[in-house]
Design a protein around this motif. Structure first.
Motif, PDB file in Angstrom:
ATOM      1  N   ASN A 111      18.870  56.126  56.161  1.00 45.46           N
ATOM      2  CA  ASN A 111      19.261  54.857  56.779  1.00 45.46           C
ATOM      3  C   ASN A 111      18.076  53.901  56.892  1.00 45.46           C
ATOM      4  N   TYR A 135      13.821  59.249  48.527  1.00 51.01           N
ATOM      5  CA  TYR A 135      14.755  58.424  49.299  1.00 51.01           C
ATOM      6  C   TYR A 135      14.953  57.050  48.657  1.00 51.01           C
ATOM      7  N   ASN A 179      15.255  62.674  60.917  1.00 59.03           N
ATOM      8  CA  ASN A 179      15.954  63.656  60.079  1.00 59.03           C
ATOM      9  C   ASN A 179      16.379  62.984  58.780  1.00 59.03           C
ATOM     10  N   GLU A 180      17.008  63.738  57.913  1.00 64.32           N
ATOM     11  CA  GLU A 180      17.343  63.205  56.591  1.00 64.32           C
ATOM     12  C   GLU A 180      18.257  61.985  56.664  1.00 64.32           C
ATOM     13  N   GLU A 181      19.285  62.059  57.488  1.00 66.96           N
ATOM     14  CA  GLU A 181      20.222  60.931  57.605  1.00 66.96           C
ATOM     15  C   GLU A 181      19.508  59.685  58.147  1.00 66.96           C
ATOM     16  N   GLU A 182      18.663  59.856  59.143  1.00 68.84           N
ATOM     17  CA  GLU A 182      17.917  58.730  59.709  1.00 68.84           C
ATOM     18  C   GLU A 182      16.953  58.139  58.676  1.00 68.84           C
TER      19      GLU A 182
END
Length: 157
Positions: free
Chosen positions: A118, A47, A112-115
């Protein structure tokens, strides 16, 4: 002459790597950044790679490094980014200015991946904000006591 800055955190897989890359991008000619960890990971966090690439900085070839490889290096500034690194950080054999910019470990985030992306962006943006304030300081014109105070104040601005 460029000022040498060492960013430290435990695993040297996200926060300190991002800080090193941001400083080297934004502080060209004035600063040169390095990073290390007290217990280095095997690789850079995926990430961290994603969010840095998004801002045009590629850290995909970076590798976590141990603080041990820098024990005989002279640094102008040593900035710890986590409490554990602050407490485990050996004192380097020079008169560097030590500062603590505690930032939560992004590995501890659950989502989750999006969180998660972010969350890493928030950390990257906070590091960028602090580094921008740092590079704007007149480091050659301030005495060490005032400079250290100004660096400590960056967290609260």
């Amino acid at each position: 002459m460029q000022k040498k800055v060492l960013f430290l955190c435990t695993q040297n897989s996200a926060r300190s790597q991002m800080a090193e890359a941001i400083l080297n991008d934004k502080g060209k000619g004035k600063f040169i950044g390095f990073s290390a960890g007290s217990q280095p990971a095997d690789d850079i966090n995926v990430y961290a790679k994603i969010v840095m690439k998004e801002m045009g900085i590629d850290i995909s070839n970076y590798k976590p490094k141990s603080i041990k490889q820098f024990l005989n290096e002279k640094f102008d500034f040593v900035i710890t980014l986590c409490d554990k690194a602050k407490n485990e950080c050996p004192t380097l054999p020079n008169d560097a200015i030590y500062v603590h910019w505690g930032i939560t470990d992004p590995r501890d985030f659950k989502g989750n991946e999006e969180e998660t992306v972010n969350h890493f962006k928030k950390i990257r943006n906070e590091l960028t904000r602090r580094i921008n304030l740092f590079i704007d300081l007149p480091v050659d014109k301030l005495d060490k006591v005032i400079l250290r105070k100004r660096l400590d104040e960056i967290i609260s601005k």
